[in-house]
Every structure is written in C-alpha cells, then in structure tokens.
Design a protein around this motif. Structure first.
Motif, mmCIF file in Angstrom:
data_model
loop_
_atom_site.group_PDB
_atom_site.id
_atom_site.type_symbol
_atom_site.label_atom_id
_atom_site.label_comp_id
_atom_site.label_asym_id
_atom_site.label_seq_id
_atom_site.Cartn_x
_atom_site.Cartn_y
_atom_site.Cartn_z
ATOM 1 N N UNK A 115 -50.787 -2.460 -6.631
ATOM 2 C CA UNK A 115 -49.731 -1.635 -6.039
ATOM 3 C C UNK A 115 -50.303 -0.467 -5.249
ATOM 4 N N UNK A 116 -51.526 -0.036 -5.578
ATOM 5 C CA UNK A 116 -52.141 1.088 -4.861
ATOM 6 C C UNK A 116 -52.684 0.679 -3.495
ATOM 7 N N UNK A 117 -52.858 -0.615 -3.292
ATOM 8 C CA UNK A 117 -53.376 -1.099 -2.010
ATOM 9 C C UNK A 117 -52.435 -2.143 -1.411
ATOM 10 N N UNK A 118 -51.138 -1.946 -1.630
ATOM 11 C CA UNK A 118 -50.151 -2.928 -1.179
ATOM 12 C C UNK A 118 -50.139 -3.083 0.339
ATOM 13 N N UNK A 119 -50.247 -1.962 1.072
ATOM 14 C CA UNK A 119 -50.242 -2.038 2.543
ATOM 15 C C UNK A 119 -51.438 -2.827 3.048
ATOM 16 N N UNK A 120 -52.595 -2.626 2.433
ATOM 17 C CA UNK A 120 -53.809 -3.341 2.836
ATOM 18 C C UNK A 120 -53.660 -4.827 2.548
ATOM 19 N N UNK A 121 -53.143 -5.162 1.373
ATOM 20 C CA UNK A 121 -52.956 -6.566 1.018
ATOM 21 C C UNK A 121 -51.973 -7.237 1.963
ATOM 22 N N UNK A 122 -50.874 -6.547 2.282
ATOM 23 C CA UNK A 122 -49.874 -7.114 3.191
ATOM 24 C C UNK A 122 -50.472 -7.432 4.558
ATOM 25 N N UNK A 123 -51.257 -6.487 5.097
ATOM 26 C CA UNK A 123 -51.820 -6.689 6.437
ATOM 27 C C UNK A 123 -52.887 -7.775 6.429
ATOM 28 N N UNK A 124 -53.771 -7.755 5.443
ATOM 29 C CA UNK A 124 -54.796 -8.800 5.352
ATOM 30 C C UNK A 124 -54.159 -10.170 5.145
ATOM 31 N N UNK A 125 -53.099 -10.207 4.346
ATOM 32 C CA UNK A 125 -52.404 -11.470 4.122
ATOM 33 C C UNK A 125 -51.825 -12.008 5.428
ATOM 34 N N UNK A 126 -51.253 -11.122 6.231
ATOM 35 C CA UNK A 126 -50.665 -11.563 7.497
ATOM 36 C C UNK A 126 -51.730 -12.147 8.424
ATOM 37 N N UNK A 127 -52.858 -11.458 8.549
ATOM 38 C CA UNK A 127 -53.887 -11.877 9.505
ATOM 39 C C UNK A 127 -54.658 -13.094 9.003
ATOM 40 N N UNK A 128 -55.032 -13.108 7.738
ATOM 41 C CA UNK A 128 -55.930 -14.141 7.225
ATOM 42 C C UNK A 128 -55.216 -15.343 6.625
ATOM 43 N N UNK A 129 -53.989 -15.146 6.143
ATOM 44 C CA UNK A 129 -53.280 -16.243 5.481
ATOM 45 C C UNK A 129 -52.091 -16.714 6.306
ATOM 46 N N UNK A 130 -51.224 -15.792 6.684
ATOM 47 C CA UNK A 130 -50.031 -16.177 7.435
ATOM 48 C C UNK A 130 -50.405 -16.807 8.778
ATOM 49 N N UNK A 131 -51.356 -16.219 9.493
ATOM 50 C CA UNK A 131 -51.796 -16.774 10.778
ATOM 51 C C UNK A 131 -52.876 -17.829 10.527
ATOM 52 N N UNK A 132 -52.498 -18.886 9.828
ATOM 53 C CA UNK A 132 -53.464 -19.900 9.418
ATOM 54 C C UNK A 132 -53.726 -20.944 10.497
ATOM 55 N N UNK A 133 -52.975 -20.890 11.576
ATOM 56 C CA UNK A 133 -53.138 -21.872 12.649
ATOM 57 C C UNK A 133 -53.596 -21.180 13.926
ATOM 58 N N UNK A 134 -54.780 -21.472 14.445
ATOM 59 C CA UNK A 134 -55.768 -22.436 13.937
ATOM 60 C C UNK A 134 -56.663 -21.837 12.845
ATOM 61 N N UNK A 135 -57.470 -22.705 12.239
ATOM 62 C CA UNK A 135 -58.386 -22.293 11.178
ATOM 63 C C UNK A 135 -59.789 -22.163 11.740
ATOM 64 N N UNK A 136 -60.507 -21.137 11.277
ATOM 65 C CA UNK A 136 -61.903 -20.968 11.654
ATOM 66 C C UNK A 136 -62.805 -21.480 10.536
ATOM 67 N N UNK A 137 -63.860 -22.193 10.911
ATOM 68 C CA UNK A 137 -64.840 -22.687 9.952
ATOM 69 C C UNK A 137 -66.248 -22.327 10.436
ATOM 70 N N UNK A 138 -67.042 -21.771 9.560
ATOM 71 C CA UNK A 138 -68.412 -21.396 9.912
ATOM 72 C C UNK A 138 -69.264 -22.640 10.110
ATOM 73 N N UNK A 139 -69.941 -22.719 11.247
ATOM 74 C CA UNK A 139 -70.834 -23.838 11.539
ATOM 75 C C UNK A 139 -72.229 -23.482 11.032
ATOM 76 N N UNK A 140 -72.845 -24.321 10.198
ATOM 77 C CA UNK A 140 -74.195 -24.020 9.703
ATOM 78 C C UNK A 140 -75.193 -23.849 10.845
ATOM 79 N N UNK A 141 -76.196 -23.015 10.622
ATOM 80 C CA UNK A 141 -77.168 -22.702 11.676
ATOM 81 C C UNK A 141 -77.923 -23.939 12.152
ATOM 82 N N UNK A 142 -78.164 -24.900 11.266
ATOM 83 C CA UNK A 142 -78.920 -26.088 11.665
ATOM 84 C C UNK A 142 -78.108 -27.054 12.529
ATOM 85 N N UNK A 143 -76.821 -26.747 12.710
ATOM 86 C CA UNK A 143 -75.967 -27.598 13.544
ATOM 87 C C UNK A 143 -75.667 -26.933 14.886
ATOM 88 N N UNK A 144 -76.101 -25.688 15.069
ATOM 89 C CA UNK A 144 -75.807 -24.954 16.305
ATOM 90 C C UNK A 144 -76.271 -25.708 17.541
#
Length: 387
Positions: A115-144
């Motif tokens: 509850x002390x960080x509700x605003x932070x959780x709400x904003x991070x949730x919107x950017x990282x979870x709600x905006x799930x389309x498209x998804x980013x995936x880290x490409x391993x360095x050996x595949x660059x």
C-alpha cells in the motif's frame, strides 16, 4: 487505477498470499487484493526476462521526460488523465520515485508494504504487464551475429550490446494484416534509426511516418540494409538512471519488410562523389539493388503496413555497473580516485584554485609574519623539551 481490467488471470489466485486484516474496510480490502494481484503479475514479468522489462521501462521513461511527450508518449497511462488533461507533473513524480527493478522485485514480496508503493505498482503494472503486446525477449549474445546476418549486409558496423526480439501475437490485427499483405511477395530485413524517446511509441504502434523528420527524399519511413547508414539517425538519449543496461542509450529497429513496389521507393546513389543525387529504381529486385561501388540502397516505405519491427538493437554507452555499485565495499574502494575520474572538469578547476591560493599565500606579508612567529614558538618549545 483508472482503466484497469476488472479481473486478472487466475495465476494470481494460486499464490499463497496471507489473509488481510479483518479490520480493513471493504474498499481498502479490495484495493489491497488488487495490489496483491498486480504484484504477482509484476513478479512473474520481472523474473521471466529482467532485461527485457528493464529496457521496456527505460523506453517509457525516455518518452515521459521528453519535451515532445505529446507525440512520443503514446499510449499514455490513463490513471494520469484528469478530465482529459495529461497530468505530467504527477506522472514524472511517480516515475522519479521508482527504485531499481531488482529492489522492486524484493519489495513485492513484502505484502505489508504494497500500500505504501501503490502508485509505483500501478504504473509499472501498466507499462510492463498491461502493455503486453508486443512482447520483448532478450536475445542471447551468442545469437547476435545470426540476427544481424538477416540483412545480408557485408559491411562491418559497430555491434550492439543488447538485442531484443519483438514478438507479436499471431492474432493481433496488425500482424494478421501484415501476413495477408506479404502473400505473393518477397520479404527482406532492413534497419531504421530513430530518437530514443520515439521507441516507446514505435514499440506499441509500429513505425509511423510522423516520427520521421528526414524528408530529403520524400515522405515515408527510411530504411537501409546497412547498419552504418541507420546509426547516425539513432540519436542517443537518457533513459532511466537506475537501468541495469545503462542510463544513456541509442536504439536501432531491425524491420521485416514486404517487397511491394507500390509501397516502397528504392533510392540508390548514382555516384560516389557525395553529390546527393538519387535515382528511382523500382524495377530491380531488392536484394540485388546495389550500385557498382558497393554502396547499399536506401528504402523509403510510404505504406507503413508493409513494415514490422522484429528486433531492437540497443547500444548502451554508460554501463550500469559504473554508475550503481551493488555493495558498500565497492563504493569505498578507491572512492576518492573514482570521484576525481568522474568529475574531471571540477577536479581541474579545484586544482587550479588551490594553486592560485598557494601563490597568494606565498606573496602575502601578514602570512609571512605569522609564519615566522610560529617557527619561533616551535623552536622555543623544542628547546624546552630538549633541556
């Protein structure tokens, strides 16, 4: 938070969350339940691909702090819309309060502190979870290297520190439309450089003509199979200071393009003398469309539906390990020397000021007088001790 979904996936209900206090009101209880569910989803996203979440949040921060936020901060978090007006002061205040994501991950386990960080959780949730389309995936360095070979460019170019794959759902409207247009056409890869603050919108809406200011050869999205040609347009900028990737970044989009002559202008230099003269060559096939000197063709896409961003190349110019030491021991080792190395200009000015002060004291008669008195007192004290 305004505009949140009424229910999340059932994964949140399967976690062993302790019961809330019975003294809480119904509204407070409901709010805490929502925060707990959001905390579960955030934890899943961060644990699945931490670097991908970091760069996605960094792109949002870069767009939020841009003076052109009206055009590049899209979509805008609905919780910060007050009667249709964007409350940027409140948004930037919350962004500034967000700690490093590894610390956020630790705090999500403390349910009493949600509850002390509700605003932070709400904003991070919107950017990282709600905006799930498209998804980013880290490409391993050996595949660059294999990813960069998609453009078939033989010209060497600086390699990115990170590559992220942009994955869209096969059921998305834009992806379905792109697949329909790609039928009976060849497909090729090309690079697109743009300002850092524009990549938040590019990631969510794809490449748009209004984000491209280069109109030398006409309106459209400028692409090139040569990474060296796109790099100068990838203007670096400051993203998020607590990023594990780096605070100063520049990005290049690697796009998959439909070779449709009615939607692309193929521009090729007719000389290597830097005269800036170009000629259209729509009749030739794309992959063989090079001039005799080996200079690659530039492509101006006038139909943005022909382009899909598939990879994002990230150049980090300021390693996070140099800016945010992880332990107190690292901060204490060579602290003064590290401080001098990071503040070279201030160190030079400080040294110059000390030199001027030394010269001034050396030529000051009262200073000489008190200096001689001090020497006499020291000599008398020494003689007394010796006797």
């Amino acid at each position: 938070m305004d505009g949140e979904p009424e229910a999340l996936s059932d994964t949140a209900t399967n976690c062993n969350l302790p019961p809330a206090s019975e003294t809480l009101s119904d509204n407070t209880q409901a709010r805490l339940d929502t925060l707990e569910k959001k905390a579960v989803h955030l934890r899943l996203v961060l644990e699945k691909d931490f670097k991908a979440a970091d760069i996605k949040w960094s792109l949002f921060v870069a767009a939020a702090f841009s003076f052109r936020y009206e055009s590049c901060l899209r979509p805008f978090p609905p919780a910060f819309l007050k009667s249709g007006v964007k409350d940027m002061d409140e948004l930037l205040s919350v962004v500034t309060d967000v700690p490093a994501l590894d610390l956020v991950l630790e705090q999500l386990d403390n349910l009493d502190n949600l509850s002390n960080m509700s605003d932070i959780i709400d904003l991070l949730f919107y950017v990282l979870v709600r905006l799930k389309e498209p998804t980013l995936k880290t490409v391993p360095a050996d595949v660059h290297e294999a990813v960069l070979l998609n453009t078939h460019s033989t010209i060497s170019a600086p390699k990115p520190q990170y590559i992220f794959q942009v994955v869209s759902s096969s059921k998305s409207i834009a992806e379905t439309k792109w697949k329909d247009l790609s039928k009976n056409h060849n497909i090729f890869y090309a690079y697109h450089g743009n300002r850092l603050e524009n990549f938040y919108t590019i990631l969510n809406f794809g490449l748009q003509q209004h984000l491209n200011k280069n109109t030398l050869l006409g309106n459209g999205v400028y692409l090139s199979p040569d990474l060296n040609i796109s790099l100068p347009y990838s203007h670096g900028g400051f993203g998020w200071g607590a990023s594990c990737i780096g605070g100063h970044l520049s990005c290049i989009a690697m796009c998959e393009v439909i070779d449709a002559p009615e939607g692309i202008n193929y521009q090729k230099p007719i000389s290597n003398e830097g005269d800036g003269i170009y000629e259209d060559d729509k009749s030739k096939k794309l992959l063989s469309d090079q001039n005799c000197d080996g200079q690659m063709t530039q492509y101006i896409v006038t139909n943005c539906d022909l382009v899909r961003v598939r990879y994002m190349l990230v150049y980090a110019k300021q390693p996070a390990s140099m800016r945010f030491p992880t332990t107190s021991v690292n901060r204490n080792v060579g602290g003064f020397r590290q401080w001098l190395s990071r503040h070279k200009l201030f160190s030079i000015l400080l040294g110059y000021g000390l030199m001027l002060a030394t010269i001034g004291f050396a030529n000051n008669q009262p200073i000489h007088y008190y200096y001689k008195i001090l020497l006499k007192k020291l000599d008398i004290a020494y003689s007394t001790v010796k006797v």
